[in-house]
Design a protein around this motif. Structure first.
Motif, PDB file in Angstrom:
ATOM      1  N   GLY A 250      30.554  62.308  50.693  1.00 35.17           N
ATOM      2  CA  GLY A 250      29.483  63.077  50.952  1.00 35.17           C
ATOM      3  C   GLY A 250      28.766  63.673  49.598  1.00 35.17           C
ATOM      4  N   VAL A 251      29.000  62.658  48.451  1.00 32.58           N
ATOM      5  CA  VAL A 251      28.688  62.990  47.084  1.00 32.58           C
ATOM      6  C   VAL A 251      27.478  62.080  46.542  1.00 32.58           C
ATOM      7  CG1 VAL A 251      29.250  63.262  44.780  1.00 32.58           C
ATOM      8  CG2 VAL A 251      31.164  63.868  46.727  1.00 32.58           C
ATOM      9  N   SER A 252      26.589  62.851  45.983  1.00 32.63           N
ATOM     10  CA  SER A 252      25.424  62.055  45.417  1.00 32.63           C
ATOM     11  C   SER A 252      25.631  61.799  43.757  1.00 32.63           C
ATOM     12  CB  SER A 252      24.191  62.619  45.671  1.00 32.63           C
ATOM     13  OG  SER A 252      23.077  62.058  45.080  1.00 32.63           O
ATOM     14  N   ILE A 253      25.754  60.470  43.605  1.00 39.26           N
ATOM     15  CA  ILE A 253      25.992  60.148  42.158  1.00 39.26           C
ATOM     16  C   ILE A 253      24.800  59.545  41.585  1.00 39.26           C
ATOM     17  CG2 ILE A 253      27.662  58.760  40.655  1.00 39.26           C
ATOM     18  CD1 ILE A 253      29.020  60.526  42.228  1.00 39.26           C
ATOM     19  N   PRO A 254      24.245  60.135  40.366  1.00 39.50           N
ATOM     20  CA  PRO A 254      23.205  59.373  39.749  1.00 39.50           C
ATOM     21  C   PRO A 254      23.369  57.849  39.436  1.00 39.50           C
ATOM     22  CG  PRO A 254      23.486  61.397  38.631  1.00 39.50           C
ATOM     23  CD  PRO A 254      24.884  61.174  39.612  1.00 39.50           C
ATOM     24  N   ASN A 255      22.187  57.095  39.550  1.00 40.08           N
ATOM     25  CA  ASN A 255      22.391  55.674  39.224  1.00 40.08           C
ATOM     26  C   ASN A 255      23.015  55.301  37.979  1.00 40.08           C
ATOM     27  OD1 ASN A 255      21.636  54.787  41.830  1.00 40.08           O
ATOM     28  ND2 ASN A 255      19.440  54.639  41.144  1.00 40.08           N
ATOM     29  N   GLU A 256      22.664  56.093  37.022  1.00 40.09           N
ATOM     30  CA  GLU A 256      23.066  55.665  35.484  1.00 40.09           C
ATOM     31  C   GLU A 256      24.609  56.002  35.513  1.00 40.09           C
ATOM     32  OE1 GLU A 256      20.944  59.987  35.423  1.00 40.09           O
ATOM     33  OE2 GLU A 256      20.837  58.068  36.586  1.00 40.09           O
TER      34      GLU A 256
END
Length: 470
Positions: free
Chosen positions: A311-317
């Motif tokens: 349930g975590v959003s990780i930036p693509n970079e």
């Protein structure tokens, strides 16, 4: 309400698909698809799991829709419903004539007879010796494991009949245990088969304990009368002749009874040492599949899937940063991500590039260990290509030597802190320009030949294992 019956189109589409695919491939992906219903826009197909739904969508949906639409003479859609096989709707018997395929027909108004309330079967309790998160749905598929996963799915659908026995081998942390237990979990959830899942260490410990207690009958009754036997890390049984003999007898008994055997190992069967010839010959009967370290694209997919499950959003970079710096195996990759997620949760701060670089700097530089000497790299690479370290350091420029030499220079630059000048001196007194040329040459070949990436990752693993023994 209008009723649509497009099943005849579905059945004809399946005949056409079957004629274009290998029988094995059709059996793996299409045998358990069920026609459920239709409306004016398309049809609804039952699939046994979200994993199958996603695979059908990615691999075959365009082909299926094209054939369906061609048969029906109009554009149709294909939708999916996850339906365990026992709950998939069966055709309803009725007294009135069915509607003509593809056209609607109003049914006369009548009082419907009371329908029985369907009994929903509760999910089984998890198997005590398998992780419930080790499923096919959570196994990210890439070029490094595609064949292994397809074979595993086929086994789980028909244990004891296809690809039996089955052996998965590869380096540490590449997903061998996950794949083995995914087979077990699927069989456990969808059948009444008895499953034993055990590590080789526990298999050995139980054998020793019952031999000492003079209860070998208890041991043989347990392991020779199961439907599915999953044994992890068989290399642990090296130099254990008594236990090897018992495993050989168990292997024979289960295979003769058409029971499924699945093993994992950290190396090919040909590299197993101090094993009896009889047991080696049994392992040679297995369908053997090799798990390679995942490529960059797959590493990104694994990170995104892991983050989503938490349930975590990780930036693509940041995904890109981790994927480029952790290439050894899946376990290290997920471990790096979990380290980052745990820190930000505990500190109550968002995941940023600055935090990722700071918290994971030790993870990123971990492979550059002092005991990874140039000599060790040369020895492992030379052995891999059936050469000698002196060949890599010598002046010969034949193709069978130049490529391994360039590869060794590239890897040495990747996993050590030696300068190009120091590397040149260790490779027969070459100058730093020659080393730079070799490194750029390998970089260029990586762009056009994806198999080189797998070779490099395998060599890094072998170098790490070799260096750890010194």
């Amino acid at each position: 309400m209008a009723e649509w019956d497009l099943e005849v189109f579905w059945q004809e589409t399946m005949k056409q698909v079957r004629s274009e695919l290998r029988e094995q491939e059709f059996g793996v992906w299409f045998a358990n698809l069920k026609y459920l219903s239709a409306d004016e826009n398309g049809i609804i197909i039952g699939v046994p799991s979200a994993f199958f739904r996603d695979q059908i969508r990615n691999r075959y949906q365009n082909m299926i829709v094209s054939k369906l639409s061609g048969l029906a003479g109009r554009n149709l859609t294909l939708n999916f419903e996850i339906s365990p096989e026992k709950n998939i709707k069966q055709p309803v018997l009725r007294d009135d004539p069915p509607a003509v395929s593809g056209f609607s027909a109003e049914k006369p108004s009548q009082t419907a007879p009371p329908q029985p309330v369907p009994v929903v079967k509760p999910p089984k309790e998890r198997h005590p010796n398998m992780r419930d998160d080790y499923t096919f749905e959570k196994y990210v598929i890439g070029e490094n494991n595609d064949f292994a996963v397809n074979a595993a799915i086929a086994i789980s659908r028909n244990p004891g009949t296809v690809y039996n026995p089955f052996l998965v081998y590869g380096g540490v942390g590449l997903g061998k245990t996950h794949l083995m237990q995914a087979i077990g979990n699927y069989i456990h959830e969808n059948s009444e088969n008895k499953i034993i899942c055990v590590t080789s260490e526990n298999f050995l410990n139980e054998y020793v304990e019952l031999v000492q207690a003079n209860k070998m009958k208890q041991f043989t009754n347990k392991f020779r009368y199961t439907d599915v036997l999953l044994i992890d890390d068989i290399q642990f049984l090296q130099d254990k002749p008594g236990c090897q003999d018992e495993l050989t007898h168990t292997f024979n008994a289960l295979l003769d009874a058409k029971k499924q055997l699945v093993f994992t190992c950290d190396r090919p069967v040909s590299e197993l040492k101090k094993f009896s010839e009889r047991l080696i010959s049994r392992f040679e009967l297995c369908l053997k599949v090799d798990l390679q370290p995942p490529r960059y694209e797959v590493r990104c997919a694994i990170l995104k899937s892991t983050a989503k499950n938490q349930g975590v959003s990780i930036p693509n970079e940041i995904i890109d940063l981790i994927a480029k710096n952790v290439s050894s195996n899946v376990r290290d990759l997920i471990g790096a991500l979990n380290t980052l997620i745990a820190f930000t949760r505990l500190m109550g701060v968002p995941i940023t590039m600055e935090i990722a670089q700071q918290r994971l700097k030790d993870v990123f530089v971990a492979p550059r260990q002092a005991n990874m000497s140039i000599e060790n790299i040369q020895r492992v690479v030379a052995d891999y290509f059936s050469l000698s370290p002196n060949d890599l350091k010598g002046k010969k420029k034949t193709k069978n030597i130049v490529f391994p030499r360039q590869l060794a220079m590239y890897i040495a630059r990747e996993i050590t802190d030696f300068s190009t000048t120091e590397l040149g001196q260790s490779f027969g007194g070459r100058d730093h320009a020659t080393v730079l040329y070799s490194i750029e040459k390998i970089k260029g070949q990586l762009l056009i030949d994806p198999t080189i990436d797998s070779t490099i990752e395998s060599l890094k693993r072998l170098i790490k294992e070799f260096s750890a023994k010194i």
